[in-house]
Design a protein around this motif. Structure first.
Motif, PDB file in Angstrom:
ATOM      1  N   GLU A  31      10.879  23.119  16.828  1.00 14.10           N
ATOM      2  CA  GLU A  31      10.298  24.027  15.844  1.00 14.10           C
ATOM      3  C   GLU A  31      11.165  24.113  14.594  1.00 14.10           C
ATOM      4  OE1 GLU A  31       7.663  26.728  14.129  1.00 14.10           O
ATOM      5  OE2 GLU A  31       7.410  25.497  15.943  1.00 14.10           O
ATOM      6  N   ALA A  32      12.483  24.058  14.791  1.00 14.32           N
ATOM      7  CA  ALA A  32      13.409  24.134  13.665  1.00 14.32           C
ATOM      8  C   ALA A  32      13.739  22.756  13.094  1.00 14.32           C
ATOM      9  CB  ALA A  32      14.697  24.831  14.096  1.00 14.32           C
ATOM     10  N   ALA A  33      13.073  21.709  13.604  1.00 13.57           N
ATOM     11  CA  ALA A  33      13.294  20.323  13.162  1.00 13.57           C
ATOM     12  C   ALA A  33      14.757  19.910  13.305  1.00 13.57           C
ATOM     13  CB  ALA A  33      12.820  20.136  11.716  1.00 13.57           C
ATOM     14  N   VAL A  34      15.368  20.324  14.409  1.00  8.94           N
ATOM     15  CA  VAL A  34      16.749  19.936  14.703  1.00  8.94           C
ATOM     16  C   VAL A  34      16.703  18.680  15.573  1.00  8.94           C
ATOM     17  CG1 VAL A  34      18.929  20.623  15.765  1.00  8.94           C
ATOM     18  CG2 VAL A  34      17.516  22.335  14.618  1.00  8.94           C
ATOM     19  N   PRO A  35      17.187  17.557  15.089  1.00 12.54           N
ATOM     20  CA  PRO A  35      17.178  16.347  15.921  1.00 12.54           C
ATOM     21  C   PRO A  35      18.062  16.547  17.143  1.00 12.54           C
ATOM     22  CG  PRO A  35      18.468  15.988  13.923  1.00 12.54           C
ATOM     23  CD  PRO A  35      17.801  17.309  13.762  1.00 12.54           C
ATOM     24  N   HIS A  36      17.557  16.159  18.312  1.00  3.97           N
ATOM     25  CA  HIS A  36      18.298  16.447  19.532  1.00  3.97           C
ATOM     26  C   HIS A  36      17.934  15.454  20.627  1.00  3.97           C
ATOM     27  CE1 HIS A  36      14.477  18.610  19.930  1.00  3.97           C
ATOM     28  NE2 HIS A  36      14.599  18.423  21.224  1.00  3.97           N
ATOM     29  N   GLU A  37      18.786  15.432  21.632  1.00  5.30           N
ATOM     30  CA  GLU A  37      18.577  14.543  22.768  1.00  5.30           C
ATOM     31  C   GLU A  37      19.246  15.164  23.988  1.00  5.30           C
ATOM     32  OE1 GLU A  37      20.087  10.098  24.060  1.00  5.30           O
ATOM     33  OE2 GLU A  37      19.349  10.385  22.013  1.00  5.30           O
ATOM     34  N   GLU A  38      18.562  15.102  25.122  1.00  3.53           N
ATOM     35  CA  GLU A  38      19.176  15.544  26.373  1.00  3.53           C
ATOM     36  C   GLU A  38      20.147  14.495  26.875  1.00  3.53           C
ATOM     37  OE1 GLU A  38      15.004  16.678  28.170  1.00  3.53           O
ATOM     38  OE2 GLU A  38      16.626  17.483  29.432  1.00  3.53           O
ATOM     39  N   TRP A  39      21.270  14.971  27.399  1.00  2.00           N
ATOM     40  CA  TRP A  39      22.229  14.083  28.040  1.00  2.00           C
ATOM     41  C   TRP A  39      22.457  14.632  29.443  1.00  2.00           C
ATOM     42  CZ3 TRP A  39      27.670  12.567  25.726  1.00  2.00           C
ATOM     43  CH2 TRP A  39      28.227  11.530  26.488  1.00  2.00           C
ATOM     44  N   LEU A  40      21.777  14.050  30.420  1.00  2.00           N
ATOM     45  CA  LEU A  40      21.846  14.524  31.798  1.00  2.00           C
ATOM     46  C   LEU A  40      23.034  13.892  32.505  1.00  2.00           C
ATOM     47  CD1 LEU A  40      18.049  14.314  32.691  1.00  2.00           C
ATOM     48  CD2 LEU A  40      19.376  16.372  32.216  1.00  2.00           C
ATOM     49  N   LEU A  41      23.877  14.749  33.074  1.00  2.00           N
ATOM     50  CA  LEU A  41      25.050  14.283  33.795  1.00  2.00           C
ATOM     51  C   LEU A  41      24.897  14.560  35.291  1.00  2.00           C
ATOM     52  CD1 LEU A  41      28.031  15.319  31.477  1.00  2.00           C
ATOM     53  CD2 LEU A  41      26.758  13.168  31.557  1.00  2.00           C
ATOM     54  N   GLY A  42      25.747  13.937  36.044  1.00  2.00           N
ATOM     55  CA  GLY A  42      25.728  14.077  37.491  1.00  2.00           C
ATOM     56  C   GLY A  42      25.786  12.723  38.163  1.00  2.00           C
ATOM     57  N   GLU A  43      25.003  11.779  37.621  1.00  2.00           N
ATOM     58  CA  GLU A  43      25.060  10.380  38.036  1.00  2.00           C
ATOM     59  C   GLU A  43      24.860   9.563  36.778  1.00  2.00           C
ATOM     60  OE1 GLU A  43      24.123   8.854  41.506  1.00  2.00           O
ATOM     61  OE2 GLU A  43      24.389  10.684  42.649  1.00  2.00           O
ATOM     62  N   ALA A  44      25.944   9.279  36.077  1.00  2.00           N
ATOM     63  CA  ALA A  44      25.852   8.581  34.791  1.00  2.00           C
ATOM     64  C   ALA A  44      27.129   7.794  34.560  1.00  2.00           C
ATOM     65  CB  ALA A  44      25.629   9.576  33.653  1.00  2.00           C
ATOM     66  N   VAL A  45      27.057   6.831  33.661  1.00  2.00           N
ATOM     67  CA  VAL A  45      28.188   5.959  33.355  1.00  2.00           C
ATOM     68  C   VAL A  45      28.834   6.410  32.062  1.00  2.00           C
ATOM     69  CG1 VAL A  45      28.869   3.586  32.786  1.00  2.00           C
ATOM     70  CG2 VAL A  45      27.126   4.006  34.548  1.00  2.00           C
ATOM     71  N   LEU A  46      30.163   6.477  32.045  1.00  2.00           N
ATOM     72  CA  LEU A  46      30.918   6.801  30.840  1.00  2.00           C
ATOM     73  C   LEU A  46      31.917   5.677  30.590  1.00  2.00           C
ATOM     74  CD1 LEU A  46      31.669   8.812  28.595  1.00  2.00           C
ATOM     75  CD2 LEU A  46      33.339   9.805  30.182  1.00  2.00           C
ATOM     76  N   ASP A  47      31.687   4.902  29.533  1.00  2.00           N
ATOM     77  CA  ASP A  47      32.585   3.800  29.158  1.00  2.00           C
ATOM     78  C   ASP A  47      33.657   4.358  28.225  1.00  2.00           C
ATOM     79  OD1 ASP A  47      33.874   1.534  28.218  1.00  2.00           O
ATOM     80  OD2 ASP A  47      32.037   0.349  28.074  1.00  2.00           O
ATOM     81  N   LEU A  48      34.869   4.496  28.724  1.00  2.00           N
ATOM     82  CA  LEU A  48      35.936   5.131  27.945  1.00  2.00           C
ATOM     83  C   LEU A  48      36.400   4.273  26.773  1.00  2.00           C
ATOM     84  CD1 LEU A  48      38.115   6.696  30.792  1.00  2.00           C
ATOM     85  CD2 LEU A  48      36.198   7.688  29.539  1.00  2.00           C
TER      86      LEU A  48
END
Length: 326
Positions: A31-48
């Motif tokens: 509604e506020a036109a804020v660009p956004h994306e969900e980032w679901l964690l718990g089983e995910a890959v993080l490349d340091l």
């Protein structure tokens, strides 16, 4: 689709593990036109070796994530937040806020140090000393899980012998981090708790929850609605907790609430890196105002939002939007 796609734009990344809680937040950001994306964690890959994307990162990791089949979410979030901080990314409710979210001991120690009245509490690791430790408190008393949320492990015991029986019973529910809190039972002047919502360092509104009907299960989100007795439904979208609006809501806007405690909560939040949260307190029959919980994954009730002169969800969206432009 829970959010729009804003290809090539700097975004707000919402770090969490429970999509059921996201729809109202996503709608407010849309509604506020804020660009956004969900980032679901718990089983995910993080490349340091990879840098994080540009943007603002809002951590909404919940202390109750393990109850929804995400036992690794808390610790993965710790790593993600360390990675983001190392790359200088703007994080809302960063590592300090996460540690308060997942440990009521941390909360109570910090609140007491800041001069707030908090419940008399004994923290016990493991089970060997639980029965003896409970006798440090008069009965009745309350037990709860240190890593809580959703009223996890919260029980009222009329006597110490009743607690002993519970510890030996099949229904005993061990805390996920092994730490049980034993607390004084607070007798409320009225059967309610109050939750003060803070957004961007400012008090937005206060709500009450009816403890006579809701007990310790007092999550205000519509997705948490518990069916009324005898109902097979999942609760109305108005947050009533019943089907067809038959059962009145457990939650109400505490209109025109003005109290110095809200300024103290905002000040505390600023000192501890908490930007969006709900602070919960009880006003007791003997005149105390006792703060017992900080919820940094605060959810908002649709009926309350509709009634509030200044609803919280647009305030959250506006705050995050300002951070994107900073």
């Amino acid at each position: 689709m829970r959010h729009r796609t804003y290809a090539g734009l700097v975004k707000v990344y919402v770090i969490h593990e429970n999509p059921d809680w996201f729809a109202p937040l996503g709608a407010a950001l849309d509604e506020a036109a804020v660009p956004h994306e969900e980032w679901l964690l718990g089983e995910a890959v993080l490349d340091l070796d990879e840098p994080p994307p540009a943007g603002v990162f809002w951590s909404r990791m919940s202390a109750s994530a393990h109850t929804r089949g995400h036992p690794y979410a808390k610790d993965q979030t710790r790593g993600v937040l360390a990675w983001l901080a190392a790359h200088g990314r703007r994080v809302v409710n960063g590592r300090a806020a996460l540690e308060l979210e997942v440990s009521k001991v941390d909360q109570l120690v910090a609140l007491r140090a800041a001069g707030f009245d908090v419940p008399r509490t004994v923290a016990v690791a493991g089970t060997t000393e639980l029965a003896a430790a409970a006798r440090k408190l008069p009965s009745p008393f309350v037990s709860k899980h240190n890593q809580g949320g959703k009223g996890l492990g919260v029980r009222l015991f009329a006597t110490h012998d009743e607690f002993d029986d519970y510890l030996a019973a099949p229904e005993y529910e061990p805390p996920v981090d092994g730490i049980t809190l034993l607390q004084e039972y607070l007798v409320a002047a009225q059967p309610r708790i109050t939750r003060a919502e803070i957004v961007g360092g400012e008090f937005v509104y206060a709500i009450t929850a009816d403890t006579a009907r809701g007990g310790f299960q007092l999550c205000p989100a519509d997705a948490c609605a518990i069916p009324a007795p005898g109902s097979s439904g999942s609760g109305g979208s108005d947050g009533s907790g019943g089907s067809g609006g038959e059962e009145p809501s457990l939650f109400a806007l505490r209109e025109d609430f003005e109290h110095p405690i809200t300024g103290r909560y905002a000040e505390f939040a600023g000192r501890h890196g908490i930007e969006i949260a709900g602070f919960e307190f009880i006003e007791t029959a003997d005149g105390r105002l006792v703060t017992y919980d900080i919820n940094t994954t605060t959810n908002y009730n649709a009926a309350i939002e509709a009634a509030a002169p200044r609803p919280a969800l647009p305030a959250v969206a506006s705050y995050l939007n300002r951070l994107l432009g900073a």
